[in-house]
Design a protein around this motif. Sequence first.
Motif, mmCIF file in Angstrom:
data_model
loop_
_atom_site.group_PDB
_atom_site.id
_atom_site.type_symbol
_atom_site.label_atom_id
_atom_site.label_comp_id
_atom_site.label_asym_id
_atom_site.label_seq_id
_atom_site.Cartn_x
_atom_site.Cartn_y
_atom_site.Cartn_z
ATOM 1 N N ASP A 134 -8.216 14.721 11.051
ATOM 2 C CA ASP A 134 -6.759 14.516 10.971
ATOM 3 C C ASP A 134 -6.179 14.293 12.362
ATOM 4 N N ILE A 141 -5.984 13.468 5.516
ATOM 5 C CA ILE A 141 -6.809 12.426 6.125
ATOM 6 C C ILE A 141 -6.439 11.091 5.490
ATOM 7 N N GLU A 145 -8.027 7.250 9.384
ATOM 8 C CA GLU A 145 -8.682 8.419 9.983
ATOM 9 C C GLU A 145 -10.078 8.602 9.387
#
Length: 163
Positions: A134, A141, A145
């Motif tokens: 994160d 997430i 990411e």
Amino acid sequence: MVIMDQFQSNQVKQLKDIFARFDMNSDGSLTHLELAALLRSIGLKPQGDQIHSLLTRIDSNGNGSIEFQELLNAILPDLNEEVLMNHDQLMEVFRSFDKDCNGFITAAELAGQMAKMGQPLSYKELTEMMREADVNGDGVISFSEFTAILGRSASELFGVTAA
């Protein structure tokens, strides 16, 4: 296409790190021997004539060595193709974690899917995975990411680390 650009940008950075590691005299170019060492490091075993042929083909300015931009120009079409092929696969894996289909993976979704895969996480492992993945600190997430963490994991697996 922003996700693909970001993914490609990560690949270009990794390639630049590899290039720098094999540029022994730090002159911004690879000699015949440095190019051979780089190729061997990524698992290729070219013969001398193959290396010479590759050097000749990539060396667009004809100076007898390979600058990063020349290497990038030679490899970039393959990176684009690879990203296009892998994007759907990455999205499929992401969706397997994103159970509520909201475009984000929560800690609970990550824990549940890892347990389903036979890899249950302790609270500490879950917290560390979420913290590492994160990047923007929003508690979930995102797909970008997710792809970044997978890209980092793959590069670590293959021994490609930042210089």
